[in-house]
Every structure is written in C-alpha cells, then in structure tokens.
Design an enzyme around this catalytic site. Structure first.
Site, PDB file in Angstrom:
ATOM      1  N   ASP A  34      13.926   2.698  10.932  1.00 34.04           N
ATOM      2  CA  ASP A  34      13.162   1.719  11.702  1.00 34.04           C
ATOM      3  C   ASP A  34      12.205   2.499  12.592  1.00 34.04           C
ATOM      4  OD1 ASP A  34      12.137  -0.229  13.320  1.00 34.04           O
ATOM      5  OD2 ASP A  34      14.069  -0.946  14.074  1.00 34.04           O
ATOM      6  N   SER A  55      -6.967  -0.498   9.721  1.00 31.60           N
ATOM      7  CA  SER A  55      -7.378  -1.811   9.207  1.00 31.60           C
ATOM      8  C   SER A  55      -8.762  -2.136   9.735  1.00 31.60           C
ATOM      9  CB  SER A  55      -6.400  -2.894   9.669  1.00 31.60           C
ATOM     10  OG  SER A  55      -6.873  -4.194   9.369  1.00 31.60           O
ATOM     11  N   ILE A  70       0.822  -1.205   0.000  1.00 25.59           N
ATOM     12  CA  ILE A  70       0.000   0.000   0.000  1.00 25.59           C
ATOM     13  C   ILE A  70       0.857   1.256   0.000  1.00 25.59           C
ATOM     14  CG2 ILE A  70      -1.630   1.334   1.416  1.00 25.59           C
ATOM     15  CD1 ILE A  70      -2.834  -1.388   2.292  1.00 25.59           C
ATOM     16  N   TYR A  98      -1.877  -6.767  16.702  1.00 24.18           N
ATOM     17  CA  TYR A  98      -2.165  -5.960  15.515  1.00 24.18           C
ATOM     18  C   TYR A  98      -3.546  -5.312  15.619  1.00 24.18           C
ATOM     19  CZ  TYR A  98      -2.866  -4.916  10.531  1.00 24.18           C
ATOM     20  OH  TYR A  98      -3.127  -4.300   9.318  1.00 24.18           O
ATOM     21  N   ASN A 134       1.915   4.851   6.997  1.00 26.54           N
ATOM     22  CA  ASN A 134       1.399   3.568   6.499  1.00 26.54           C
ATOM     23  C   ASN A 134       2.151   2.352   7.045  1.00 26.54           C
ATOM     24  OD1 ASN A 134       0.162   1.692   4.289  1.00 26.54           O
ATOM     25  ND2 ASN A 134       2.377   1.577   3.952  1.00 26.54           N
ATOM     26  N   ASP A 155      11.309   3.479   4.627  1.00 27.51           N
ATOM     27  CA  ASP A 155      11.151   2.041   4.828  1.00 27.51           C
ATOM     28  C   ASP A 155      12.385   1.512   5.533  1.00 27.51           C
ATOM     29  OD1 ASP A 155       8.941   0.014   3.447  1.00 27.51           O
ATOM     30  OD2 ASP A 155      10.792  -0.993   4.054  1.00 27.51           O
ATOM     31  N   THR A 190      -1.198  -8.147   0.321  1.00 24.96           N
ATOM     32  CA  THR A 190       0.070  -7.438   0.464  1.00 24.96           C
ATOM     33  C   THR A 190       1.094  -8.427   0.996  1.00 24.96           C
ATOM     34  OG1 THR A 190      -0.235  -6.770   2.780  1.00 24.96           O
ATOM     35  CG2 THR A 190      -1.175  -5.317   1.086  1.00 24.96           C
ATOM     36  N   GLY A 191       2.310  -7.967   1.141  1.00 22.91           N
ATOM     37  CA  GLY A 191       3.349  -8.829   1.683  1.00 22.91           C
ATOM     38  C   GLY A 191       3.152  -9.167   3.146  1.00 22.91           C
ATOM     39  N   VAL A 205      -7.050  -7.188   1.279  1.00 21.23           N
ATOM     40  CA  VAL A 205      -6.171  -6.653   0.238  1.00 21.23           C
ATOM     41  C   VAL A 205      -4.854  -7.425   0.290  1.00 21.23           C
ATOM     42  CG1 VAL A 205      -4.899  -4.634  -0.581  1.00 21.23           C
ATOM     43  CG2 VAL A 205      -7.190  -4.348   0.377  1.00 21.23           C
TER      44      VAL A 205
END
Length: 266
Positions: A64, A142, A12, A155, A91, A38, A190-191, A188
């Site tokens: 990080d 989410s 995303i 999460y 994100n 990232d 994603t990795g 969705v």
C-alpha cells in the site's frame, strides 16, 4: 533491464510492465527482471504470470503506497532480488471523485500520499542503485496536472505537484546520472474512470477533446514509458511527455477563441 513498476496489476502499469518485458529483448539487455507492485493480491499474481509469459522474471510485491514505510521496503526487496536496479516506473495512483468543497481532509491527504509522496520516497530509496546503473525514473502524471479538472480536485493538485517533483529529482539527481521524467496521459480508458468510456456518448466526448479524434490506449502510454527508460532517450531528463492526441492544443484553441469573443465590443 531490472525495473520496478507500481500500480502494475492493471491498466497503464500492467501495460508498461509487459512492454518493458518485450523491450529488454529489443534492446539486447537480456530477459527483463521486473518487480510488480500493487495493493490487490489477486490481480497482481495474474499480472506477474502475464509478464513471465513474455519471457521475463517477475517479482510480485503487494504493498500500500499510502504507507510511508512501503517504498523503502519495495526498493530493498527488488534490489536484493535483482542485484541492482535500472528503472523505476512510479505509476500507482488514486482518484476519488470529489470537488474541493466535498473532499475530506483524510481523503485529500491519501491522494497526495499515493500520487505524489510515494514517487519521492521510491526515488529516494532507489537513488543509490540507480546511480550505480545510471538508470531512469518515470512517473505517470496526467493532463489533469496541467489543467483543472471537474471532480478531480485532489487528483489534479497531486499530479501538478508530481510533475514538479520529477523536475526537482532531475535537477538534484541528474549529476548522479539518473534521468527523471513524467508521462502525462490524456483520455485513456483505465479502471480509474470506467464510467467515462462506458457509453457511446462518453467515447464521442473523449474523441472530441483532441484533434486526432481518438481515444488513447494503455499501450500508447506504455510505449512512451518504455522510450523514456530506454537507451534512445539518454539525453532526455526533466521532461513531461504529454500523450494526449493533442488535447492541449484543443484546450488552447478553445481558450483563445474565448478570449477573442470576450474582447469584442458589445
């Protein structure tokens, strides 16, 4: 459009950075200037190249976000490079699959640090620049923040907290002209959860969870993010935009059906 996008090397985050690069031209604001953040240096460099291929300026920042000092450094670097800031897209996220019973304390703290605390620290550091530009903050939450989800204990908690954090930001920073919103994706690929969509059975299950019978894409979420930072959402703040194909409707219907069944006399 001067923006920071975290978790920008893939999924995303990358889709959002690419969409903002396109949207800046559509909005007539000139070429976008995007700081991509990232933890993975190789994919981050490739993402920056992809953004540049869209005609935007890309600044790659490896960081990080579990490090409490990283957000201030990220914002300072982006503001120095771009001369200001118009948008923060927070994100980046992590999701170690574990139940409440299995989750270790350090693992739980790590999830909260990356998924929730980083947005607060990024927003706090970016507030002066965003106040000047009357900019926007968008965080990726989410549907797991709206519904308890198996094996996503830390999460789900972090995303529920993130939704409230963004509402608190909207309340406190709205007088500065800063709009703060969330996007909550549904199913969705994603990795973060590749195994969920790796089989025909997994895809069929994901499609069955919403009335549209579809699986979303990272581009669907990127479009929602671009809307929330763009000029057409100037009166939208404190909102959690759920992009799930109607999954919440499905869950509500199933819950209502369960209540009806349980209320029938035996």
């Amino acid at each position: 459009m001067r923006a920071i996008v975290t978790g920008a090397a893939s999924g995303i985050g990358l889709a959002a950075a690419l969409r903002l690069a396109e949207a800046a031209r559509e909005w007539g604001t000139g070429p976008a200037r995007i700081a991509l953040v990232d933890i993975a240096p190789g994919p981050l460099a490739e993402a920056a190249d992809a953004v540049r291929a869209k005609g935007a300026e890309a600044l790659a920042i490896q960081a990080d976000l579990a490090d409490a000092d990283a957000p201030a450094r990220i914002v300072a670097q982006a503001v120095a490079a771009f001369g200001g800031l118009d948008a923060l897209v927070s994100n980046a996220g992590v999701n170690p699959k574990a139940s409440l019973q299995e989750c270790a304390v350090d693992q739980y703290d790590w999830v909260q640090a990356v998924n929730t605390r980083a947005t607060w620290l990024l927003g706090r550091a970016a507030r002066p620049a965003l106040s000047e530009s009357k900019g926007a903050i968008v965080a990726t939450a989410s549907v797991a923040g709206l519904n308890p989800t198996p094996m996503c204990a830390a999460y789900s908690v972090s995303k529920a907290a993130l939704i409230m954090l963004v509402r608190q930001m909207a309340l406190e920073w709205g007088p500065d002209g800063i709009r703060c919103n969330c996007v909550s994706p549904g199913s969705v690929p994603t990795g973060m959860s590749p195994e969920r969509y790796a089989t025909d059975e997994g895809l069929a299950l994901a499609r069955s969870r919403n009335p549209l019978g579809k699986v979303g894409t990272v581009d669907d979420i990127a479009e929602a993010i671009a809307y929330l930072v763009g000029p057409k959402s100037g009166f939208v703040s404190g909102t959690n935009l759920v992009v799930d194909g109607g999954m919440q409707v499905t869950l509500a219907q199933r819950g209502a059906a369960g209540l009806v069944r349980s209320s029938r006399p035996s």
